[in-house]
Design a protein around this motif. Structure first.
Motif, PDB file in Angstrom:
ATOM      1  N   GLY A   1       0.817  -1.208   0.000  1.00  0.00           N
ATOM      2  CA  GLY A   1       0.000   0.000   0.000  1.00  0.00           C
ATOM      3  C   GLY A   1       0.846   1.251   0.000  1.00  0.00           C
ATOM      4  N   GLY A   2       1.937   1.254   0.744  1.00  0.00           N
ATOM      5  CA  GLY A   2       2.843   2.388   0.752  1.00  0.00           C
ATOM      6  C   GLY A   2       3.490   2.625  -0.596  1.00  0.00           C
ATOM      7  N   GLU A   3       3.861   1.554  -1.277  1.00  0.00           N
ATOM      8  CA  GLU A   3       4.463   1.684  -2.596  1.00  0.00           C
ATOM      9  C   GLU A   3       3.471   2.225  -3.603  1.00  0.00           C
ATOM     10  OE1 GLU A   3       6.281  -1.941  -3.846  1.00  0.00           O
ATOM     11  OE2 GLU A   3       7.482  -2.111  -2.041  1.00  0.00           O
ATOM     12  N   ILE A   4       2.239   1.762  -3.529  1.00  0.00           N
ATOM     13  CA  ILE A   4       1.216   2.240  -4.460  1.00  0.00           C
ATOM     14  C   ILE A   4       0.970   3.723  -4.233  1.00  0.00           C
ATOM     15  CG2 ILE A   4      -1.225   2.098  -5.046  1.00  0.00           C
ATOM     16  CD1 ILE A   4      -1.015  -0.920  -4.519  1.00  0.00           C
ATOM     17  N   ASN A   5       0.818   4.141  -2.996  1.00  0.00           N
ATOM     18  CA  ASN A   5       0.586   5.547  -2.702  1.00  0.00           C
ATOM     19  C   ASN A   5       1.748   6.407  -3.169  1.00  0.00           C
ATOM     20  OD1 ASN A   5      -1.883   5.013  -1.555  1.00  0.00           O
ATOM     21  ND2 ASN A   5      -1.090   4.859   0.507  1.00  0.00           N
ATOM     22  N   SER A   6       2.960   5.943  -2.935  1.00  0.00           N
ATOM     23  CA  SER A   6       4.139   6.684  -3.351  1.00  0.00           C
ATOM     24  C   SER A   6       4.178   6.808  -4.873  1.00  0.00           C
ATOM     25  CB  SER A   6       5.391   5.993  -2.843  1.00  0.00           C
ATOM     26  OG  SER A   6       6.534   6.654  -3.309  1.00  0.00           O
ATOM     27  N   LYS A   7       3.861   5.755  -5.578  1.00  0.00           N
ATOM     28  CA  LYS A   7       3.859   5.770  -7.036  1.00  0.00           C
ATOM     29  C   LYS A   7       2.800   6.733  -7.560  1.00  0.00           C
ATOM     30  CE  LYS A   7       3.291   2.788 -11.049  1.00  0.00           C
ATOM     31  NZ  LYS A   7       2.932   1.460 -11.526  1.00  0.00           N
ATOM     32  N   GLU A   8       1.623   6.721  -6.954  1.00  0.00           N
ATOM     33  CA  GLU A   8       0.559   7.607  -7.395  1.00  0.00           C
ATOM     34  C   GLU A   8       0.932   9.063  -7.161  1.00  0.00           C
ATOM     35  OE1 GLU A   8      -2.856   6.279  -5.280  1.00  0.00           O
ATOM     36  OE2 GLU A   8      -3.188   4.571  -6.591  1.00  0.00           O
ATOM     37  N   VAL A   9       1.543   9.356  -6.033  1.00  0.00           N
ATOM     38  CA  VAL A   9       1.950  10.727  -5.727  1.00  0.00           C
ATOM     39  C   VAL A   9       3.012  11.189  -6.710  1.00  0.00           C
ATOM     40  CG1 VAL A   9       3.115  12.167  -4.016  1.00  0.00           C
ATOM     41  CG2 VAL A   9       1.294  10.620  -3.311  1.00  0.00           C
ATOM     42  N   ASN A  10       3.965  10.336  -7.016  1.00  0.00           N
ATOM     43  CA  ASN A  10       5.014  10.702  -7.968  1.00  0.00           C
ATOM     44  C   ASN A  10       4.444  10.955  -9.353  1.00  0.00           C
ATOM     45  OD1 ASN A  10       7.073  10.597  -6.091  1.00  0.00           O
ATOM     46  ND2 ASN A  10       7.535   8.449  -6.492  1.00  0.00           N
ATOM     47  N   GLU A  11       3.499  10.133  -9.783  1.00  0.00           N
ATOM     48  CA  GLU A  11       2.872  10.345 -11.086  1.00  0.00           C
ATOM     49  C   GLU A  11       2.072  11.648 -11.107  1.00  0.00           C
ATOM     50  OE1 GLU A  11       0.542   6.928 -12.100  1.00  0.00           O
ATOM     51  OE2 GLU A  11       2.303   5.640 -12.309  1.00  0.00           O
ATOM     52  N   PHE A  12       1.377  11.932 -10.026  1.00  0.00           N
ATOM     53  CA  PHE A  12       0.600  13.163  -9.944  1.00  0.00           C
ATOM     54  C   PHE A  12       1.517  14.383 -10.004  1.00  0.00           C
ATOM     55  CE2 PHE A  12      -1.581  16.469  -7.431  1.00  0.00           C
ATOM     56  CZ  PHE A  12      -2.721  16.611  -8.218  1.00  0.00           C
ATOM     57  N   ASN A  13       2.623  14.332  -9.269  1.00  0.00           N
ATOM     58  CA  ASN A  13       3.589  15.433  -9.307  1.00  0.00           C
ATOM     59  C   ASN A  13       4.175  15.608 -10.699  1.00  0.00           C
ATOM     60  OD1 ASN A  13       3.304  16.216  -6.651  1.00  0.00           O
ATOM     61  ND2 ASN A  13       4.946  14.892  -5.922  1.00  0.00           N
ATOM     62  N   SER A  14       4.440  14.516 -11.363  1.00  0.00           N
ATOM     63  CA  SER A  14       4.969  14.583 -12.723  1.00  0.00           C
ATOM     64  C   SER A  14       3.962  15.234 -13.657  1.00  0.00           C
ATOM     65  CB  SER A  14       5.316  13.176 -13.203  1.00  0.00           C
ATOM     66  OG  SER A  14       5.699  13.201 -14.546  1.00  0.00           O
ATOM     67  N   GLN A  15       2.707  14.890 -13.524  1.00  0.00           N
ATOM     68  CA  GLN A  15       1.679  15.492 -14.377  1.00  0.00           C
ATOM     69  C   GLN A  15       1.510  16.974 -14.068  1.00  0.00           C
ATOM     70  OE1 GLN A  15      -1.775  13.050 -13.843  1.00  0.00           O
ATOM     71  NE2 GLN A  15      -0.942  11.353 -15.041  1.00  0.00           N
ATOM     72  N   LEU A  16       1.623  17.349 -12.803  1.00  0.00           N
ATOM     73  CA  LEU A  16       1.547  18.772 -12.457  1.00  0.00           C
ATOM     74  C   LEU A  16       2.702  19.553 -13.079  1.00  0.00           C
ATOM     75  CD1 LEU A  16       0.460  18.852  -8.706  1.00  0.00           C
ATOM     76  CD2 LEU A  16      -0.857  19.562 -10.697  1.00  0.00           C
ATOM     77  N   LYS A  17       3.882  18.981 -13.072  1.00  0.00           N
ATOM     78  CA  LYS A  17       5.036  19.651 -13.673  1.00  0.00           C
ATOM     79  C   LYS A  17       4.835  19.805 -15.177  1.00  0.00           C
ATOM     80  CE  LYS A  17       8.318  18.240 -10.151  1.00  0.00           C
ATOM     81  NZ  LYS A  17       9.471  17.391  -9.822  1.00  0.00           N
ATOM     82  N   THR A  18       4.247  18.798 -15.804  1.00  0.00           N
ATOM     83  CA  THR A  18       3.967  18.887 -17.235  1.00  0.00           C
ATOM     84  C   THR A  18       2.957  19.990 -17.514  1.00  0.00           C
ATOM     85  OG1 THR A  18       4.375  16.513 -17.454  1.00  0.00           O
ATOM     86  CG2 THR A  18       3.190  17.576 -19.239  1.00  0.00           C
ATOM     87  N   LEU A  19       1.931  20.080 -16.702  1.00  0.00           N
ATOM     88  CA  LEU A  19       0.935  21.139 -16.875  1.00  0.00           C
ATOM     89  C   LEU A  19       1.537  22.516 -16.622  1.00  0.00           C
ATOM     90  CD1 LEU A  19      -2.239  19.589 -15.255  1.00  0.00           C
ATOM     91  CD2 LEU A  19      -1.869  20.089 -17.658  1.00  0.00           C
ATOM     92  N   LYS A  20       2.466  22.595 -15.703  1.00  0.00           N
ATOM     93  CA  LYS A  20       3.089  23.881 -15.383  1.00  0.00           C
ATOM     94  C   LYS A  20       3.790  24.455 -16.604  1.00  0.00           C
ATOM     95  CE  LYS A  20       6.940  24.325 -13.052  1.00  0.00           C
ATOM     96  NZ  LYS A  20       7.972  24.258 -12.019  1.00  0.00           N
ATOM     97  N   ASN A  21       4.353  23.593 -17.426  1.00  0.00           N
ATOM     98  CA  ASN A  21       5.057  24.053 -18.627  1.00  0.00           C
ATOM     99  C   ASN A  21       4.106  24.732 -19.616  1.00  0.00           C
ATOM    100  OD1 ASN A  21       7.512  23.112 -17.692  1.00  0.00           O
ATOM    101  ND2 ASN A  21       7.234  21.095 -18.635  1.00  0.00           N
ATOM    102  N   TYR A  22       2.855  24.357 -19.615  1.00  0.00           N
ATOM    103  CA  TYR A  22       1.882  24.959 -20.532  1.00  0.00           C
ATOM    104  C   TYR A  22       1.476  26.368 -20.083  1.00  0.00           C
ATOM    105  CZ  TYR A  22       1.255  20.405 -22.715  1.00  0.00           C
ATOM    106  OH  TYR A  22       1.457  19.223 -23.372  1.00  0.00           O
ATOM    107  N   PHE A  23       1.659  26.693 -18.835  1.00  0.00           N
ATOM    108  CA  PHE A  23       1.196  27.979 -18.308  1.00  0.00           C
ATOM    109  C   PHE A  23       2.319  28.975 -18.070  1.00  0.00           C
ATOM    110  CE2 PHE A  23      -2.135  24.981 -17.041  1.00  0.00           C
ATOM    111  CZ  PHE A  23      -3.224  25.618 -17.589  1.00  0.00           C
ATOM    112  N   LYS A  24       3.465  28.728 -18.617  1.00  0.00           N
ATOM    113  CA  LYS A  24       4.580  29.675 -18.459  1.00  0.00           C
ATOM    114  C   LYS A  24       4.427  30.835 -19.383  1.00  0.00           C
ATOM    115  CE  LYS A  24       8.239  26.984 -16.557  1.00  0.00           C
ATOM    116  NZ  LYS A  24       9.592  26.517 -16.665  1.00  0.00           N
TER     117      LYS A  24
END
Length: 60
Positions: free
Chosen positions: A37-60
């Protein structure tokens, strides 16, 4: 009479041994599921952060 008592004692020892093994398996499975469960949560958080960083590039 003695054979019946010996048979009963052997069955009690057999079931006691099986019970101990089952408890150990349940304990190990519980730890495995908690770690998973800890690994799954960590993986989901990392993917979410990665997607946020990708979205951030569109709003520069």
């Amino acid at each position: 009479m003695d054979e019946c008592a010996q048979t009963s004692a052997e069955f009690i020892l057999l079931f006691g041994g099986i019970f101990v093994v089952v408890l150990l398996v349940i304990y190990m499975y519980n730890n495995y599921m908690n770690d998973l469960g800890g690994e799954i949560n960590s993986k989901e958080v990392n993917e979410f952060n990665s997607q946020l960083k990708t979205l951030k590039n569109y709003f520069k």
